[in-house]
Design a protein around this motif. Structure first.
Motif, PDB file in Angstrom:
ATOM      1  N   THR A   2      43.069  38.205  30.800  1.00 25.43           N
ATOM      2  CA  THR A   2      42.381  37.031  30.295  1.00 25.43           C
ATOM      3  C   THR A   2      41.447  36.501  31.370  1.00 25.43           C
ATOM      4  OG1 THR A   2      44.048  35.488  31.086  1.00 25.43           O
ATOM      5  CG2 THR A   2      44.358  36.400  28.871  1.00 25.43           C
ATOM      6  N   GLN A   3      40.443  35.788  30.938  1.00 25.47           N
ATOM      7  CA  GLN A   3      39.470  35.251  31.867  1.00 25.47           C
ATOM      8  C   GLN A   3      40.092  34.214  32.785  1.00 25.47           C
ATOM      9  OE1 GLN A   3      37.386  32.023  31.771  1.00 25.47           O
ATOM     10  NE2 GLN A   3      36.571  32.786  33.674  1.00 25.47           N
ATOM     11  N   THR A   4      41.154  33.562  32.363  1.00 25.11           N
ATOM     12  CA  THR A   4      41.754  32.512  33.185  1.00 25.11           C
ATOM     13  C   THR A   4      42.401  33.068  34.448  1.00 25.11           C
ATOM     14  OG1 THR A   4      43.758  32.605  31.848  1.00 25.11           O
ATOM     15  CG2 THR A   4      42.136  30.915  31.285  1.00 25.11           C
ATOM     16  N   THR A   5      42.751  34.343  34.466  1.00 21.81           N
ATOM     17  CA  THR A   5      43.361  34.931  35.654  1.00 21.81           C
ATOM     18  C   THR A   5      42.324  35.605  36.547  1.00 21.81           C
ATOM     19  OG1 THR A   5      43.835  37.000  34.503  1.00 21.81           O
ATOM     20  CG2 THR A   5      45.563  35.312  34.505  1.00 21.81           C
ATOM     21  N   LEU A   6      41.090  35.657  36.110  1.00 21.64           N
ATOM     22  CA  LEU A   6      40.019  36.293  36.865  1.00 21.64           C
ATOM     23  C   LEU A   6      38.850  35.326  37.024  1.00 21.64           C
ATOM     24  CD1 LEU A   6      39.815  39.644  34.825  1.00 21.64           C
ATOM     25  CD2 LEU A   6      40.965  39.315  37.013  1.00 21.64           C
ATOM     26  N   THR A   7      37.985  35.588  38.004  1.00 23.62           N
ATOM     27  CA  THR A   7      36.741  34.830  38.059  1.00 23.62           C
ATOM     28  C   THR A   7      35.880  35.273  36.882  1.00 23.62           C
ATOM     29  OG1 THR A   7      35.523  36.450  39.371  1.00 23.62           O
ATOM     30  CG2 THR A   7      36.833  34.806  40.600  1.00 23.62           C
ATOM     31  N   VAL A  12      33.826  39.599  33.334  1.00 21.02           N
ATOM     32  CA  VAL A  12      32.710  40.314  32.704  1.00 21.02           C
ATOM     33  C   VAL A  12      32.650  41.753  33.207  1.00 21.02           C
ATOM     34  CG1 VAL A  12      30.191  40.384  32.477  1.00 21.02           C
ATOM     35  CG2 VAL A  12      31.412  38.215  32.176  1.00 21.02           C
ATOM     36  N   LYS A  13      32.844  41.972  34.512  1.00 22.29           N
ATOM     37  CA  LYS A  13      32.872  43.343  35.050  1.00 22.29           C
ATOM     38  C   LYS A  13      33.941  44.171  34.357  1.00 22.29           C
ATOM     39  CE  LYS A  13      31.253  43.222  39.812  1.00 22.29           C
ATOM     40  NZ  LYS A  13      31.607  43.373  41.229  1.00 22.29           N
ATOM     41  N   SER A  14      35.106  43.587  34.139  1.00 20.30           N
ATOM     42  CA  SER A  14      36.200  44.332  33.505  1.00 20.30           C
ATOM     43  C   SER A  14      35.821  44.753  32.086  1.00 20.30           C
ATOM     44  CB  SER A  14      37.498  43.521  33.507  1.00 20.30           C
ATOM     45  OG  SER A  14      37.464  42.476  32.542  1.00 20.30           O
ATOM     46  N   LEU A  15      35.000  43.958  31.423  1.00 20.42           N
ATOM     47  CA  LEU A  15      34.583  44.298  30.064  1.00 20.42           C
ATOM     48  C   LEU A  15      33.558  45.426  30.054  1.00 20.42           C
ATOM     49  CD1 LEU A  15      34.506  40.725  28.568  1.00 20.42           C
ATOM     50  CD2 LEU A  15      36.296  42.469  28.331  1.00 20.42           C
ATOM     51  N   TYR A  16      32.663  45.446  31.034  1.00 20.40           N
ATOM     52  CA  TYR A  16      31.735  46.581  31.150  1.00 20.40           C
ATOM     53  C   TYR A  16      32.506  47.865  31.455  1.00 20.40           C
ATOM     54  CZ  TYR A  16      27.496  43.762  30.932  1.00 20.40           C
ATOM     55  OH  TYR A  16      26.476  42.938  30.508  1.00 20.40           O
ATOM     56  N   GLY A  83      29.141  29.086  37.400  1.00 19.19           N
ATOM     57  CA  GLY A  83      30.263  28.576  36.614  1.00 19.19           C
ATOM     58  C   GLY A  83      30.674  29.578  35.557  1.00 19.19           C
ATOM     59  N   ASP A  84      30.591  29.178  34.298  1.00 14.53           N
ATOM     60  CA  ASP A  84      30.998  30.047  33.194  1.00 14.53           C
ATOM     61  C   ASP A  84      29.831  30.833  32.591  1.00 14.53           C
ATOM     62  OD1 ASP A  84      33.678  29.518  33.370  1.00 14.53           O
ATOM     63  OD2 ASP A  84      33.636  27.877  31.925  1.00 14.53           O
ATOM     64  N   THR A  85      28.747  30.963  33.337  1.00 10.67           N
ATOM     65  CA  THR A  85      27.623  31.801  32.919  1.00 10.67           C
ATOM     66  C   THR A  85      27.495  32.942  33.921  1.00 10.67           C
ATOM     67  OG1 THR A  85      26.457  29.959  31.896  1.00 10.67           O
ATOM     68  CG2 THR A  85      25.131  31.882  32.484  1.00 10.67           C
ATOM     69  N   ASN A 116      36.698  28.710  27.612  1.00 10.41           N
ATOM     70  CA  ASN A 116      38.137  28.853  27.357  1.00 10.41           C
ATOM     71  C   ASN A 116      38.587  30.313  27.376  1.00 10.41           C
ATOM     72  OD1 ASN A 116      38.361  26.040  27.017  1.00 10.41           O
ATOM     73  ND2 ASN A 116      37.746  26.229  24.875  1.00 10.41           N
ATOM     74  N   GLY A 117      38.055  31.078  28.320  1.00 11.34           N
ATOM     75  CA  GLY A 117      38.491  32.462  28.480  1.00 11.34           C
ATOM     76  C   GLY A 117      37.917  33.446  27.478  1.00 11.34           C
ATOM     77  N   LYS A 118      36.890  33.048  26.737  1.00 12.58           N
ATOM     78  CA  LYS A 118      36.289  33.926  25.725  1.00 12.58           C
ATOM     79  C   LYS A 118      34.770  33.985  25.903  1.00 12.58           C
ATOM     80  CE  LYS A 118      39.751  35.057  22.914  1.00 12.58           C
ATOM     81  NZ  LYS A 118      40.061  36.424  22.522  1.00 12.58           N
ATOM     82  N   LEU A 119      34.181  35.088  25.461  1.00 15.36           N
ATOM     83  CA  LEU A 119      32.729  35.219  25.428  1.00 15.36           C
ATOM     84  C   LEU A 119      32.218  34.457  24.209  1.00 15.36           C
ATOM     85  CD1 LEU A 119      32.618  39.083  25.978  1.00 15.36           C
ATOM     86  CD2 LEU A 119      32.223  37.320  27.722  1.00 15.36           C
ATOM     87  N   VAL A 120      31.336  33.481  24.425  1.00 14.71           N
ATOM     88  CA  VAL A 120      30.848  32.671  23.304  1.00 14.71           C
ATOM     89  C   VAL A 120      29.373  32.912  22.988  1.00 14.71           C
ATOM     90  CG1 VAL A 120      32.576  30.853  23.561  1.00 14.71           C
ATOM     91  CG2 VAL A 120      30.372  30.651  24.763  1.00 14.71           C
TER      92      VAL A 120
END
Length: 140
Positions: A2-7, A12-16, A83-85, A116-120
């Motif tokens: 989840t995004q909350t456990t990562l920067t 985003v890197k993990s998703l690529y 931040g979250d961008t 909130n830990g999701k791609l919006v």
């Protein structure tokens, strides 16, 4: 993960990395149910508005990548965060476009917004002229 456990960048890197391994369910699972996905203006796939929701992204982007390009890859060169961008400088490549036979090698940039830990939200920037040439689209 989840995004909350990562920067934001690590997330985003993990998703690529997941996408590169063909793990589309992980990428889709990271999307908010109402994600707004914007293809670059001038991209032959740009419908004039956002794709909304993961189903539209899968149908109008991910499935088409697999159908139209052989060995499509995204080579991420740099990640920048505010931040979250997260902004990603990248190159798209593919052995060939199935309809034209032309190889793909274009620069691109992606802007991701997380909440909130999701791609919006996703915004693509790409060399649309070169992309259209590879795809055999004559709108230039």
């Amino acid at each position: 993960m989840t995004q909350t456990t990562l920067t934001s960048v690590q997330f985003v890197k993990s998703l690529y990395e997941a996408f590169a391994q063909g793990d589309v369910p992980t990428v889709v699972g990271a999307m908010d149910e109402d994600i707004e996905w914007y293809e670059a203006e001038g991209n032959p796939w740009h419908p004039g508005h956002a794709f909304v929701g993961s189903q539209q992204v899968v149908e109008n982007v991910f499935a088409r990548l697999a159908q139209e390009f052989e060995d499509f890859r995204i080579d991420c060169r740099r990640f920048l965060a505010d931040g979250d961008t997260v902004v990603v400088e990248a190159r798209y490549s593919a052995t060939r476009h199935r309809a034209t036979g032309k190889p793909l090698d274009v620069q691109a940039a992606h802007v991701w917004d997380l909440r909130n830990g999701k791609l919006v939200r996703f915004q693509q920037y790409v060399d649309t002229r070169r992309l259209a040439d590879v795809m055999g689209v004559s709108n230039y």
